[in-house]
Every structure is written in structure tokens, then in C-alpha cells.
Write an enzyme that holds these catalytic residues in place. Structure first.
Site, PDB file in Angstrom:
ATOM      1  N   ASP A 199      -7.415  39.381 -13.308  1.00  0.00           N
ATOM      2  CA  ASP A 199      -7.447  37.929 -13.135  1.00  0.00           C
ATOM      3  C   ASP A 199      -6.742  37.443 -11.879  1.00  0.00           C
ATOM      4  O   ASP A 199      -6.804  36.266 -11.555  1.00  0.00           O
ATOM      5  CB  ASP A 199      -6.797  37.240 -14.353  1.00  0.00           C
ATOM      6  CG  ASP A 199      -7.674  37.393 -15.576  1.00  0.00           C
ATOM      7  OD1 ASP A 199      -8.896  37.283 -15.423  1.00  0.00           O
ATOM      8  OD2 ASP A 199      -7.124  37.626 -16.665  1.00  0.00           O
ATOM      9  N   HIS A 249      -0.174  44.290 -17.565  1.00  0.00           N
ATOM     10  CA  HIS A 249      -1.289  44.567 -18.469  1.00  0.00           C
ATOM     11  C   HIS A 249      -0.781  45.466 -19.590  1.00  0.00           C
ATOM     12  O   HIS A 249       0.056  46.328 -19.358  1.00  0.00           O
ATOM     13  CB  HIS A 249      -2.420  45.281 -17.699  1.00  0.00           C
ATOM     14  CG  HIS A 249      -3.712  45.246 -18.436  1.00  0.00           C
ATOM     15  ND1 HIS A 249      -4.022  46.159 -19.408  1.00  0.00           N
ATOM     16  CD2 HIS A 249      -4.754  44.387 -18.362  1.00  0.00           C
ATOM     17  CE1 HIS A 249      -5.218  45.865 -19.895  1.00  0.00           C
ATOM     18  NE2 HIS A 249      -5.679  44.787 -19.276  1.00  0.00           N
TER      19      HIS A 249
HETATM   20  N1  ACO Z   1       5.756  38.324 -15.064  1.00  0.00           N
HETATM   21  C1  ACO Z   1       7.052  38.649 -15.282  1.00  0.00           C
HETATM   22  N2  ACO Z   1       7.471  39.579 -16.175  1.00  0.00           N
HETATM   23  C2  ACO Z   1       6.520  40.209 -16.875  1.00  0.00           C
HETATM   24  C3  ACO Z   1       5.148  39.930 -16.701  1.00  0.00           C
HETATM   25  C4  ACO Z   1       4.778  38.959 -15.756  1.00  0.00           C
HETATM   26  N3  ACO Z   1       3.493  38.649 -15.562  1.00  0.00           N
HETATM   27  N4  ACO Z   1       4.423  40.709 -17.542  1.00  0.00           N
HETATM   28  C5  ACO Z   1       5.310  41.455 -18.220  1.00  0.00           C
HETATM   29  N5  ACO Z   1       6.590  41.161 -17.813  1.00  0.00           N
HETATM   30  C6  ACO Z   1       7.818  41.813 -18.282  1.00  0.00           C
HETATM   31  C7  ACO Z   1       8.228  41.304 -19.665  1.00  0.00           C
HETATM   32  O1  ACO Z   1       9.078  40.203 -19.578  1.00  0.00           O
HETATM   33  C8  ACO Z   1       8.878  42.538 -20.232  1.00  0.00           C
HETATM   34  O2  ACO Z   1      10.162  42.636 -19.652  1.00  0.00           O
HETATM   35  P1  ACO Z   1      11.399  43.279 -20.486  1.00  0.00           P
HETATM   36  O3  ACO Z   1      11.002  44.716 -20.741  1.00  0.00           O
HETATM   37  O4  ACO Z   1      12.586  43.108 -19.609  1.00  0.00           O
HETATM   38  O5  ACO Z   1      11.477  42.475 -21.768  1.00  0.00           O
HETATM   39  C9  ACO Z   1       8.058  43.701 -19.661  1.00  0.00           C
HETATM   40  O6  ACO Z   1       7.522  43.205 -18.430  1.00  0.00           O
HETATM   41  C10 ACO Z   1       6.921  44.156 -20.570  1.00  0.00           C
HETATM   42  O7  ACO Z   1       6.119  43.000 -20.885  1.00  0.00           O
HETATM   43  P2  ACO Z   1       5.418  42.743 -22.295  1.00  0.00           P
HETATM   44  O8  ACO Z   1       5.162  41.287 -22.421  1.00  0.00           O
HETATM   45  O9  ACO Z   1       6.207  43.431 -23.369  1.00  0.00           O
HETATM   46  O10 ACO Z   1       4.068  43.546 -22.102  1.00  0.00           O
HETATM   47  P3  ACO Z   1       2.780  43.348 -22.977  1.00  0.00           P
HETATM   48  O11 ACO Z   1       2.014  44.615 -22.850  1.00  0.00           O
HETATM   49  O12 ACO Z   1       3.107  42.867 -24.344  1.00  0.00           O
HETATM   50  O13 ACO Z   1       2.015  42.134 -22.231  1.00  0.00           O
HETATM   51  C11 ACO Z   1       0.665  40.921 -20.729  1.00  0.00           C
HETATM   52  C12 ACO Z   1       0.989  42.303 -21.311  1.00  0.00           C
HETATM   53  C13 ACO Z   1       0.444  39.914 -21.864  1.00  0.00           C
HETATM   54  C14 ACO Z   1      -0.638  41.011 -19.926  1.00  0.00           C
HETATM   55  C15 ACO Z   1       1.848  40.458 -19.822  1.00  0.00           C
HETATM   56  O14 ACO Z   1       2.005  41.379 -18.756  1.00  0.00           O
HETATM   57  C16 ACO Z   1       1.636  39.041 -19.273  1.00  0.00           C
HETATM   58  O15 ACO Z   1       2.006  38.071 -19.949  1.00  0.00           O
HETATM   59  N6  ACO Z   1       1.077  38.920 -18.040  1.00  0.00           N
HETATM   60  C17 ACO Z   1       0.764  37.603 -17.486  1.00  0.00           C
HETATM   61  C18 ACO Z   1      -0.531  37.044 -18.117  1.00  0.00           C
HETATM   62  C19 ACO Z   1      -1.764  37.757 -17.619  1.00  0.00           C
HETATM   63  O16 ACO Z   1      -1.952  37.977 -16.424  1.00  0.00           O
HETATM   64  N7  ACO Z   1      -2.663  38.085 -18.579  1.00  0.00           N
HETATM   65  C20 ACO Z   1      -3.965  38.707 -18.266  1.00  0.00           C
HETATM   66  C21 ACO Z   1      -4.021  40.106 -18.753  1.00  0.00           C
HETATM   67  S1  ACO Z   1      -5.524  40.892 -18.266  1.00  0.00           S
HETATM   68  C22 ACO Z   1      -6.623  40.292 -19.385  1.00  0.00           C
HETATM   69  O17 ACO Z   1      -6.349  39.979 -20.497  1.00  0.00           O
HETATM   70  C23 ACO Z   1      -7.987  40.189 -18.939  1.00  0.00           C
END
Ligand code: ACO
Length: 427
Positions: free
Chosen positions: A364, A307
Site C-alpha cells: 500500500d 506486514h
Molecule cells: N509504524 C511504526 N511501528 C510499527 C509499524 C508501523 N507501521 N508496524 C509495526 N510497528 C511496530 C509495532 O509497534 C511493534 O513494536 P513493538 O514490538 O515495540 O511493540 C512491532 O512493530 C510489531 O508490530 P505488530 O503490530 O505487532 O505487527 P503485526 O504483525 O500485528 O501488524 C501491521 C502488522 C498491522 C501491518 C502493522 O505493521 C501496521 O499497523 N502497519 C501499518 C498499517 C499498514 O500499512 N497496513 C497494511 C498492511 S498490508 C495489507 O493489509 C494489504
């Protein structure tokens, strides 16, 4: 003495005031930056460090896993409140009195008729259309059938628009689902509570009475409350920014629905269930999918994990996990997908990749398991999220207009071609 932040650019110092929130959050107010520096701007892709507004609606502490609506904890509201009470709280600032709540519900019911011509628009969509696209279009179409713009300075005008959309939106949601299933459309039953009516509108079969199941009513009430607001997330920011151009409420809400649709935001609940199904079909090997999620050359992400703001447990996920267990138990449903979800969660919470990046289950991760047990089709999951988020979007839109916020218009750093003279490709 109040604190200030000093910025130094090429030896020249500039002071900026610090803004404090009521929970001691701090922000540097850089609204004079361009004026005092002669055009220097800030850049912050994804707004990871940027506060777009001040707001008195929802408080969220992502480090501690705290979420409160207007000061009330999400745990207490999910346990004790009705969705309409929470809607009133978010939109108008305080919990309603009993009398206000009754009037609110009556006014919503009185406004629940959707123009029959909206059915013609619905009929024009192919059955294969994704319900989020249909819902966004129908919400936008409501503008055409209710063309009077809201005078936000009039409490009465604003109230009328609020009850109108809260009345009509569940009808659009139910129609969107039933159209896909080839079921007849109706306007619900005004003798019922708001949540009971939603369930009946969605699930009533034409050849039998609909019997309410209190387990489903409680579960949906809780899910709607848990999704009702979440401060400046992608869809809410969209609603505020569209509304900041003084576009109407329904048009702004329609844009919020589109923003919510994406799998990185509200669409994650559908994506989670599809992922869990795929893991099950593939033999239930969670380790394989954990490895894929960690592999940077693989686009797969563990949906429902991570998140932007929570770097601790999402408090909503904790409540939903318990609710998922209860609902499945009460309904006598055994779903192997719940076991796969629990297995994935256990592995992820012990895995250095997820621990170091502070990736926890989000709202979610478990919600789809409950929706599925309730008989809601997977492609309707994000629509259910929109139904819950509606009061949050409305409250945020109203706050933005009442505070007379300026039009949202970010800056950029241009890094394209510098000037070049035009040469025609025609000879
Ligand atoms: N699975 C694997 N790796 C992940 C995940 C995941 N679900 N989420 C983040 N990471 C990793 C990224 O690859 C990144 O790694 P790095 O530092 O080695 O490059 C690090 O964790 C940080 O991730 P970001 O994408 O930079 O974090 P951001 O804050 O931009 O994204 C998000 C947050 C979009 C929710 C992300 O965690 C994600 O894509 N999760 C899966 C989708 C999801 O569940 N979305 C619902 C969110 S809740 C809502 O909107 C109601």
C-alpha cells in the site's frame, strides 16, 4: 519415518503428526488435541502461529520476499499477464487456453447487467458515505437479486456465479464512485477489454468521448494483478470463515469487503496518502513523523510500513515503486508526495527501530500515488484494492467449499466472572 511433535502436559506425552507443504513448510496438526487431552486448547491471538487451512492457491515466503499465484511468480505475472488470465488462474487452478480466456471474457460481459433496482439502493446512500460501505452493501444486495444458491459441486453452477460476480462487480465499483461525483451511471462498453471497460465506466464524462490511455490501462492491469490474492490475510480469512457456514458467495464477498476496509489492512492505501498529504501540509518534515512513529506514547504509525508475514521487502511494493515512477513520468505528473514517500522509505530502511522490527514498505505504500495520478479519488483507493482482490476471494471461497472444510469456529479461554447467583435490581 515421518516426523512428529510431542507435547507434554503434567508428565503425560501426546504425539501429533507434522504436515508438510509443497514448499517444505511444516505445521503441527493439532486437530486431535482437545480429544486426546480431554479439552486442552491452544491460544494464539491474531492467529500469528495458526494455519487455518491447507491451500493450493498462493505461496508466500515472508522471510525471502517471495509471492507466487499457483506457482507463477508475481513479478512475471505483473509483467506479462492480463488481469482476467490471473483471475482464471487463481479461481480454476491453471492459466486458461486462448479459447477458454475468450469464452471467460464473453461470459463475464454477458453477465455485466446489474438490476436497475440496485440504483434505488445506491440512491438511498448519502453522498458522504464511504465507498467501501456502499460497495459492501451493494455486493450483499446482489444476493437478493440473484437468490439461487450455488451448488459448489457443479462446475457449471460455480462457473456461472464466478462470471456473474466478475461481470457485475466493476459496474458496482464505477457506480459507487460516479454517484458520489453526481455523474450518470451506465453499464460500460462490451467491445472493450475488462480493464479498459473499468476505466471507461469510471471516467467517461457525459459530454465527451472517452479516449483510452495505454499507460493507465497497463498501470491498472498491473495493480489489479498485484492485489489479486495474498493467502490467508484478514479479508480472505473472513470470506472463508463466512463461507464455511455455507453462506452464499456474494454474502461472503461482502464480508470480505468490510474486513478489507480497515486501515490496518486494505484501508492502509487511503491512510498512506492521507499521511503523506499531512506531512506535506506540515512542511514536509519526514523526521518529525519518523519520531512520532517510533514514540510508543503516540498512536501514529507509519502507514504502508510493516506486514504480518513479510519480514523482508514486500515483493509487490518493489514492483509498485517502479510502476509509480514510470506512470508519473509517462503522464508527465510531478507529485511532491512521491518524493516524501521515497524520503520516508529511505529513512525508515536505515533506522534501527524499523530495521530491528523488520518493517519494510508494503503493497500500500506506493499504490495510492499511482491511483492519484490516474485521477482516482482517495476514498476509492480501497475499492480498487477490492476490485483486484475479488478473484482471490472467489478462488479461496471455492477451494474451501470444494475441500468440504468444516465450519470455522475457534475456541476461547474464558476469563470472566465465575458463577454468581442473580439478584434483581428491582426492589
Ligand atoms: N509504524 C511504526 N511501528 C510499527 C509499524 C508501523 N507501521 N508496524 C509495526 N510497528 C511496530 C509495532 O509497534 C511493534 O513494536 P513493538 O514490538 O515495540 O511493540 C512491532 O512493530 C510489531 O508490530 P505488530 O503490530 O505487532 O505487527 P503485526 O504483525 O500485528 O501488524 C501491521 C502488522 C498491522 C501491518 C502493522 O505493521 C501496521 O499497523 N502497519 C501499518 C498499517 C499498514 O500499512 N497496513 C497494511 C498492511 S498490508 C495489507 O493489509 C494489504
Amino acid at each position: 519415518m515421518s516426523e512428529k511433535a510431542t507435547l507434554e502436559i503434567n508428565g503425560q506425552k501426546y504425539d501429533f503428526p507434522i504436515v508438510y507443504g509443497s514448499e517444505n513448510e511444516k505445521a503441527i496438526n493439532i486437530s486431535s488435541l482437545r480429544a486426546v487431552t480431554g479439552g486442552v486448547t491452544t491460544i494464539d491471538p491474531g492467529f500469528k502461529n495458526t494455519g487455518s487451512c491447507e491451500s493450493a492457491i498462493t505461496f508466500l515466503d515472508g522471510e525471502k520476499g517471495i509471492l507466487r499465484y499457483r506457482g507463477y511468480s508475481i513479478e512475471e505475472l505483473a509483467e506479462k499477464a492480463d488481469f482476467l488470465e490471473v483471475a482464471f488462474l487463481l479461481i480454476f487452478g491453471d492459466l486458461p487456453t486462448e479459447e477458454q480466456l475468450q469464452k471467460f471474457h464473453k461470459d463475464i460481459k454477458d453477465n455485466s447487467i446489474v438490476d436497475e433496482d440496485i440504483r434505488k439502493i445506491l440512491d438511498a446512500f448519502p453522498k458522504s458515505a464511504h465507498p467501501m460501505g456502499v460497495l459492501s452493501s451493494l455486493t450483499s444486495a446482489l444476493t437478493a437479486f440473484n437468490p439461487t444458491s450455488v451448488n459448489v459441486d457443479s462446475e457449471e453452477d460455480m462457473y456461472k456465479s464466478v462470471v456473474k460476480i466478475l461481470g457485475k462487480f466493476p459496474v458496482l465499483v464505477a457506480w459507487t464512485m460516479r454517484k458520489k461525483q453526481g455523474l450518470p451511471l451506465d453499464y460500460g462498453d462490451n467491445s472493450l477489454g475488462y480493464v479498459e471497460n473499468i476505466l471507461k465506466m469510471m471516467f467517461k464524462q457525459p459530454n465527451q468521448d472517452y479516449v483510452q490511455n495505454p499507460i493507465l490501462v497497463n498501470a491498472l492491469n498491473k495493480l489489479l494483478i498485484l492485489h489479486a490474492d495474498h493467502e490467508q490475510n484478514c479479508s480472505t480469512s473472513t470470506v472463508r470463515i463466512v463461507g464455511s457456514s455455507h453462506a452464499g458467495l456474494f454474502a461472503s464477498l461482502s464480508s470480505g469487503i468490510s474486513a478489507l476496509w480497515g486501515p490496518l489492512h486494505g484501508g492502509a492505501n487511503q491512510a498512506v496518502l492521507e499521511m503523506l498529504e499531512a506531512i506535506k501540509e506540515d512542511g514536509g518534515d519526514t523526521k518529525k513523523y519518523m519520531a512520532k512513529a517510533k514514540d510508543k506514547s503516540d498512536p501514529f504509525r507509519l502507514m504502508g510500513f510493516g506486514h504480518r508475514v513479510y519480514k523482508n521487502f514486500d515483493p509487490r511494493a518493489k514492483i509498485i515503486k517502479v510502476a509509480a515512477d514510470e506512470v508519473l513520468n509517462d503522464l508527465g505528473v510531478e507529485d511532491p508526495i512521491l518524493d516524501i514517500a521515497k524520503g520516508l522509505e529511505k529513512e525508515a530502511l536505515a533506522d534501527p527501530y524499523f530495521v530491528q522490527r523488520k518493517l519494510y514498505p508494503n503493497v500500500d505504500f506506493y499504490s495510492g500515488i499511482i491511483y492519484r495520478a490516474m485521477g482516482i479519488p482517495v476514498d476509492m483507493f480501497t475499492v480498487m484494492f477490492a476490485l483486484g482482490r475479488l478473484p482471490g476471494w472467489i478462488g479461496q471461497w471455492r477451494e474451501m467449499r470444494l475441500r468440504k472444510e468444516p465450519i470455522g469456529r475457534p475456541r476461547q479461554i474464558y476469563n470472566g466472572q465465575t458463577y454468581r447467583s442473580f439478584k434483581s435490581s428491582k426492589s
